[in-house]
Scaffold this motif. Structure first.
Motif, mmCIF file in Angstrom:
data_model
loop_
_atom_site.group_PDB
_atom_site.id
_atom_site.type_symbol
_atom_site.label_atom_id
_atom_site.label_comp_id
_atom_site.label_asym_id
_atom_site.label_seq_id
_atom_site.Cartn_x
_atom_site.Cartn_y
_atom_site.Cartn_z
ATOM 1 N N UNK A 19 0.856 -1.185 0.000
ATOM 2 C CA UNK A 19 0.000 0.000 0.000
ATOM 3 C C UNK A 19 0.895 1.240 0.000
ATOM 4 N N UNK A 20 0.553 2.204 -0.858
ATOM 5 C CA UNK A 20 1.334 3.444 -0.987
ATOM 6 C C UNK A 20 0.400 4.619 -0.723
ATOM 7 N N UNK A 21 0.799 5.507 0.172
ATOM 8 C CA UNK A 21 -0.023 6.681 0.493
ATOM 9 C C UNK A 21 0.866 7.916 0.560
ATOM 10 N N UNK A 22 0.417 9.043 -0.005
ATOM 11 C CA UNK A 22 1.214 10.283 0.075
ATOM 12 C C UNK A 22 1.220 10.842 1.491
ATOM 13 N N UNK A 78 6.099 9.736 0.290
ATOM 14 C CA UNK A 78 5.112 8.664 0.385
ATOM 15 C C UNK A 78 5.453 7.767 1.569
ATOM 16 N N UNK A 79 4.472 7.004 2.004
ATOM 17 C CA UNK A 79 4.660 5.973 3.032
ATOM 18 C C UNK A 79 4.273 4.631 2.406
ATOM 19 N N UNK A 119 9.061 5.604 5.079
ATOM 20 C CA UNK A 119 8.881 6.896 4.407
ATOM 21 C C UNK A 119 9.982 7.117 3.377
ATOM 22 N N UNK A 120 9.612 7.792 2.295
ATOM 23 C CA UNK A 120 10.570 8.257 1.281
ATOM 24 C C UNK A 120 10.172 9.677 0.910
#
Length: 356
Positions: free
Chosen positions: A42-45, A64-65, A101-102
């Motif tokens: 799952x990718x979320x901003x 993103x997380x 996080x990135x």
């Protein structure tokens, strides 16, 4: 040689296999990259909405997380960033950190509007690779720095009439991006404006309707925007309206004219419009009740004048010179009085009679 089959763990990221030999101090490290799979990632901003000035860095945190379907963070996953609409990016870390996080420093391009940043989680492409995620930021214009005239300058319109096309100006910032909702203050040397205070639209443009004044000649429009030192000047020209009046003016006025020229008039026929502006290039024809007119037809010059000479008839009394503007019902008259010539008295000398 020694061979082994290695089944990677369920977490994405770098995984290490150590190979050692008995009684040998060193060990061999083998690294494999475990790719995330779409079904369990799952990718979320980090930020819900992004915006910043065009040509500058986005002030909010851009990142993103990455987690799995159970919500556990996924560290050490490689991330690739691509700015799709120009600008530049500077990744703070090449992989997700211990919190999954990135983040990246995103400098927007100089154009306003929506700009996109594509994020690829994992190395991809593969049959089970993740689909890239796109982040969007709204690039806003900076403060007004200049006013550009896009169209409408150097027009010609009839005095008292509205310009055929509106004057269009655009407000830009230091990067040349359009500035929306900027207030413009307008001042015209003559004529009537639709409004003296207007605002630019979403594209940074403003359209100005301008009705010419009654005097023919150049009209100047000044456009000022708060924060911009230079006032933009736009020049258009008001031309004379249709001929409305025809009058005559003495070309030569002499206090003591010779008697031989008493019946000769040098005149100007003056053509003007409704507001008194001289009308050039008007065709005028002349006719006199008595005498001769030269020329019988003439064209008005830039000052609306046509020169002519009228040699009146010899008959004493009132004589009329008429002028007509071609293709109009505009007419004008000039009346002159021819004086009567008094009779000449002859003196007769008488001879005396002889012996008288």
């Amino acid at each position: 040689r020694a061979r082994a089959t290695w089944t990677l763990g369920s977490y994405p990221g770098r995984q290490t296999l150590l190979a050692s030999v008995e009684n040998v101090d060193s060990a061999l490290s083998i690294v494999a990259e475990a790719e995330p799979v779409a079904e369990n990632t799952r990718i979320s901003p980090i930020a819900g909405s992004l915006s910043g000035r065009a040509g500058e860095a986005v002030p909010e945190t851009v990142g993103i997380r990455v987690t799995d379907s159970a919500g556990r963070v996924l560290p050490d996953v490689p991330i690739r960033w691509t700015a799709l609409d120009g600008g530049s990016i500077e990744p703070l870390v090449p992989r997700t950190d211990s919190l999954g996080l990135a983040q990246v420093r995103w400098v927007l391009s100089k154009k306003t509007g929506a700009q996109r940043l594509r994020v690829q989680v994992g190395n991809g492409p593969a049959s089970r690779a993740l689909v890239p995620v796109t982040l969007t930021a709204k690039a806003l214009a900076g403060p007004p720095a200049g006013v550009l005239v896009e169209s409408g300058a150097d027009q010609r319109a009839t005095a008292g009439a509205e310009l055929a096309k509106p004057v269009v100006v655009r407000v830009v910032d230091a990067n040349g991006s359009s500035v929306a909702d900027a207030e413009l203050e307008l001042s015209a040397s003559a004529g009537i404006l639709s409004d003296t205070l207007i605002r630019t639209d979403s594209l940074g443009r403003a359209r100005i309707s301008w009705t010419m004044g009654r005097s023919a000649g150049p009209h100047t429009l000044g456009v000022h925007v708060e924060g911009v030192k230079k006032v933009v000047k736009i020049v258009v020209t008001a031309k004379a309206a249709a001929p409305a009046n025809l009058s005559f003016d003495d070309a030569i006025r002499q206090s003591k004219a010779p008697r031989s020229a008493a019946r000769t008039k040098r005149l100007f026929a003056v053509v003007t419009d409704l507001y008194g502006n001289p009308v050039p290039d008007a065709k005028v024809s002349f006719k006199a009740t008595s005498g001769t007119v030269n020329p019988r037809r003439a064209m008005s010059d830039a000052r609306g004048r046509a020169e002519l000479t009228w040699k009146m008839g010899a008959k004493p009394g009132e004589q009329v010179l008429s002028g007509t503007v071609a293709a109009t019902d505009v007419k004008g008259d000039y009346t002159a009085e021819v004086p009567s010539v008094p009779p000449v008295r002859k003196t007769v000398a008488l001879k005396p009679k002889t012996g008288s």
